[in-house]
Design a protein around this motif. Structure first.
Motif, PDB file in Angstrom:
ATOM      1  N   LYS A 194      -9.117 -13.438  -2.884  1.00 33.50           N
ATOM      2  CA  LYS A 194     -10.246 -13.632  -3.802  1.00 33.50           C
ATOM      3  C   LYS A 194     -11.184 -14.723  -3.280  1.00 33.50           C
ATOM      4  O   LYS A 194     -12.405 -14.611  -3.420  1.00 33.50           O
ATOM      5  CB  LYS A 194      -9.754 -13.989  -5.200  1.00 33.50           C
ATOM      6  N   ILE A 195     -10.622 -15.746  -2.697  1.00 28.30           N
ATOM      7  CA  ILE A 195     -11.432 -16.838  -2.130  1.00 28.30           C
ATOM      8  C   ILE A 195     -12.272 -16.312  -0.982  1.00 28.30           C
ATOM      9  O   ILE A 195     -13.484 -16.566  -0.912  1.00 28.30           O
ATOM     10  CB  ILE A 195     -10.530 -18.002  -1.679  1.00 28.30           C
ATOM     11  N   ILE A 196     -11.652 -15.561  -0.073  1.00 23.85           N
ATOM     12  CA  ILE A 196     -12.370 -15.020   1.084  1.00 23.85           C
ATOM     13  C   ILE A 196     -13.476 -14.071   0.612  1.00 23.85           C
ATOM     14  O   ILE A 196     -14.608 -14.138   1.100  1.00 23.85           O
ATOM     15  CB  ILE A 196     -11.403 -14.289   2.046  1.00 23.85           C
ATOM     16  N   ARG A 197     -13.170 -13.201  -0.344  1.00 20.50           N
ATOM     17  CA  ARG A 197     -14.187 -12.266  -0.871  1.00 20.50           C
ATOM     18  C   ARG A 197     -15.348 -13.033  -1.503  1.00 20.50           C
ATOM     19  O   ARG A 197     -16.510 -12.662  -1.341  1.00 20.50           O
ATOM     20  CB  ARG A 197     -13.565 -11.294  -1.867  1.00 20.50           C
ATOM     21  N   ALA A 198     -15.033 -14.096  -2.229  1.00 23.81           N
ATOM     22  CA  ALA A 198     -16.089 -14.892  -2.868  1.00 23.81           C
ATOM     23  C   ALA A 198     -16.994 -15.544  -1.827  1.00 23.81           C
ATOM     24  O   ALA A 198     -18.227 -15.544  -1.971  1.00 23.81           O
ATOM     25  CB  ALA A 198     -15.471 -15.954  -3.776  1.00 23.81           C
ATOM     26  N   VAL A 199     -16.422 -16.074  -0.767  1.00 21.79           N
ATOM     27  CA  VAL A 199     -17.222 -16.714   0.289  1.00 21.79           C
ATOM     28  C   VAL A 199     -18.073 -15.671   1.002  1.00 21.79           C
ATOM     29  O   VAL A 199     -19.272 -15.897   1.243  1.00 21.79           O
ATOM     30  CB  VAL A 199     -16.323 -17.479   1.287  1.00 21.79           C
ATOM     31  N   MET A 200     -17.502 -14.521   1.326  1.00 21.51           N
ATOM     32  CA  MET A 200     -18.258 -13.466   2.009  1.00 21.51           C
ATOM     33  C   MET A 200     -19.406 -12.969   1.122  1.00 21.51           C
ATOM     34  O   MET A 200     -20.515 -12.748   1.613  1.00 21.51           O
ATOM     35  CB  MET A 200     -17.326 -12.308   2.382  1.00 21.51           C
ATOM     36  N   ASP A 201     -19.142 -12.807  -0.167  1.00 20.81           N
ATOM     37  CA  ASP A 201     -20.161 -12.348  -1.104  1.00 20.81           C
ATOM     38  C   ASP A 201     -21.278 -13.390  -1.241  1.00 20.81           C
ATOM     39  O   ASP A 201     -22.467 -13.048  -1.259  1.00 20.81           O
ATOM     40  CB  ASP A 201     -19.519 -12.051  -2.455  1.00 20.81           C
ATOM     41  N   ALA A 202     -20.908 -14.658  -1.324  1.00 20.86           N
ATOM     42  CA  ALA A 202     -21.914 -15.726  -1.406  1.00 20.86           C
ATOM     43  C   ALA A 202     -22.757 -15.768  -0.139  1.00 20.86           C
ATOM     44  O   ALA A 202     -23.984 -15.933  -0.204  1.00 20.86           O
ATOM     45  CB  ALA A 202     -21.238 -17.073  -1.638  1.00 20.86           C
ATOM     46  N   ALA A 203     -22.130 -15.587   1.011  1.00 16.76           N
ATOM     47  CA  ALA A 203     -22.872 -15.588   2.281  1.00 16.76           C
ATOM     48  C   ALA A 203     -23.903 -14.471   2.291  1.00 16.76           C
ATOM     49  O   ALA A 203     -25.055 -14.690   2.677  1.00 16.76           O
ATOM     50  CB  ALA A 203     -21.896 -15.442   3.459  1.00 16.76           C
ATOM     51  N   ALA A 204     -23.499 -13.276   1.833  1.00 18.78           N
ATOM     52  CA  ALA A 204     -24.435 -12.147   1.805  1.00 18.78           C
ATOM     53  C   ALA A 204     -25.598 -12.438   0.847  1.00 18.78           C
ATOM     54  O   ALA A 204     -26.752 -12.188   1.178  1.00 18.78           O
ATOM     55  CB  ALA A 204     -23.695 -10.877   1.378  1.00 18.78           C
ATOM     56  N   GLU A 205     -25.286 -12.983  -0.322  1.00 15.87           N
ATOM     57  CA  GLU A 205     -26.348 -13.309  -1.289  1.00 15.87           C
ATOM     58  C   GLU A 205     -27.298 -14.358  -0.737  1.00 15.87           C
ATOM     59  O   GLU A 205     -28.521 -14.259  -0.906  1.00 15.87           O
ATOM     60  CB  GLU A 205     -25.723 -13.795  -2.590  1.00 15.87           C
ATOM     61  N   MET A 206     -26.748 -15.366  -0.088  1.00 15.77           N
ATOM     62  CA  MET A 206     -27.582 -16.436   0.462  1.00 15.77           C
ATOM     63  C   MET A 206     -28.465 -15.929   1.590  1.00 15.77           C
ATOM     64  O   MET A 206     -29.627 -16.355   1.714  1.00 15.77           O
ATOM     65  CB  MET A 206     -26.697 -17.605   0.921  1.00 15.77           C
ATOM     66  N   ARG A 207     -27.974 -15.005   2.406  1.00 16.13           N
ATOM     67  CA  ARG A 207     -28.795 -14.428   3.469  1.00 16.13           C
ATOM     68  C   ARG A 207     -29.947 -13.601   2.868  1.00 16.13           C
ATOM     69  O   ARG A 207     -31.076 -13.665   3.352  1.00 16.13           O
ATOM     70  CB  ARG A 207     -27.952 -13.547   4.401  1.00 16.13           C
ATOM     71  N   GLU A 208     -29.644 -12.835   1.832  1.00 19.70           N
ATOM     72  CA  GLU A 208     -30.678 -12.011   1.190  1.00 19.70           C
ATOM     73  C   GLU A 208     -31.763 -12.881   0.555  1.00 19.70           C
ATOM     74  O   GLU A 208     -32.934 -12.509   0.563  1.00 19.70           O
ATOM     75  CB  GLU A 208     -30.051 -11.122   0.122  1.00 19.70           C
ATOM     76  N   ALA A 209     -31.360 -14.020   0.005  1.00 19.20           N
ATOM     77  CA  ALA A 209     -32.314 -14.900  -0.668  1.00 19.20           C
ATOM     78  C   ALA A 209     -33.189 -15.677   0.317  1.00 19.20           C
ATOM     79  O   ALA A 209     -34.248 -16.165  -0.059  1.00 19.20           O
ATOM     80  CB  ALA A 209     -31.565 -15.884  -1.578  1.00 19.20           C
ATOM     81  N   ALA A 210     -32.724 -15.788   1.545  1.00 20.55           N
ATOM     82  CA  ALA A 210     -33.466 -16.605   2.552  1.00 20.55           C
ATOM     83  C   ALA A 210     -34.691 -15.888   3.074  1.00 20.55           C
ATOM     84  O   ALA A 210     -34.912 -14.756   2.997  1.00 20.55           O
ATOM     85  CB  ALA A 210     -32.538 -16.966   3.704  1.00 20.55           C
TER      86      ALA A 210
END
Length: 159
Positions: free
Chosen positions: A143-159
């Protein structure tokens, strides 16, 4: 024993404190600066619960002396949110149920944020490697790894 005067920057704010020469940065953060996010899990640098960044490098604050913070830039979990707005990592940890008791969570969040600042598009292997110094006994790591990967994807999209 005489106290040491330290001037440092914590979460973007200049701070001053007095500490004993043998006092850890973890104790200073919690007891002198009232920043209680970093937790003491082991006191030996093995669990990562006390992780903060010191001049951009993830460190176990239980292994750093408070006096070593002189002139340094420190970032703690308290500095992640922007006012009332949670950092994407914090939101994704909630969404993915990547936390339970909360002892390890601040250290993992700090380490994950440091990872994403250096590698905004990490592989799962990179996330697992980067967080290997943070132990969690409650949630497991998926769950931790999935959360970090999901946050990374969201942060890239927002940039």
């Amino acid at each position: 024993m005489s106290k040491i005067h330290v001037t440092t920057t914590v979460n973007g704010d200049e701070m001053e404190f007095l500490c004993d020469p043998r006092e850890t940065l973890l104790d200073v953060l919690r007891d002198r600066l009232n920043l209680t996010g970093a937790k003491e899990g082991c006191g030996t640098g093995d669990c990562g619960a006390c992780s903060v960044t010191l001049n951009g490098r993830v460190v176990c604050s239980c292994l750093v002396l408070g006096a070593e913070a002189e002139g340094a830039e420190i970032a703690t979990v308290e500095g992640m949110a922007n006012g009332e707005r949670l950092h994407p990592l914090q939101r994704k940890f909630i969404e993915h149920a990547a936390l339970q008791c909360g002892i390890c969570t601040p250290g993992i969040l700090v380490a994950a944020k440091a990872l994403l600042e250096k590698h905004p598009d990490p592989t799962e292997e990179q996330v697992r490697y980067w967080l290997a110094g943070n132990l969690c006994r409650c949630t497991g790591y998926d769950k931790i790894i999935r959360a970090v990967m999901d946050a990374a994807a969201e942060m890239r999209e927002a940039a």
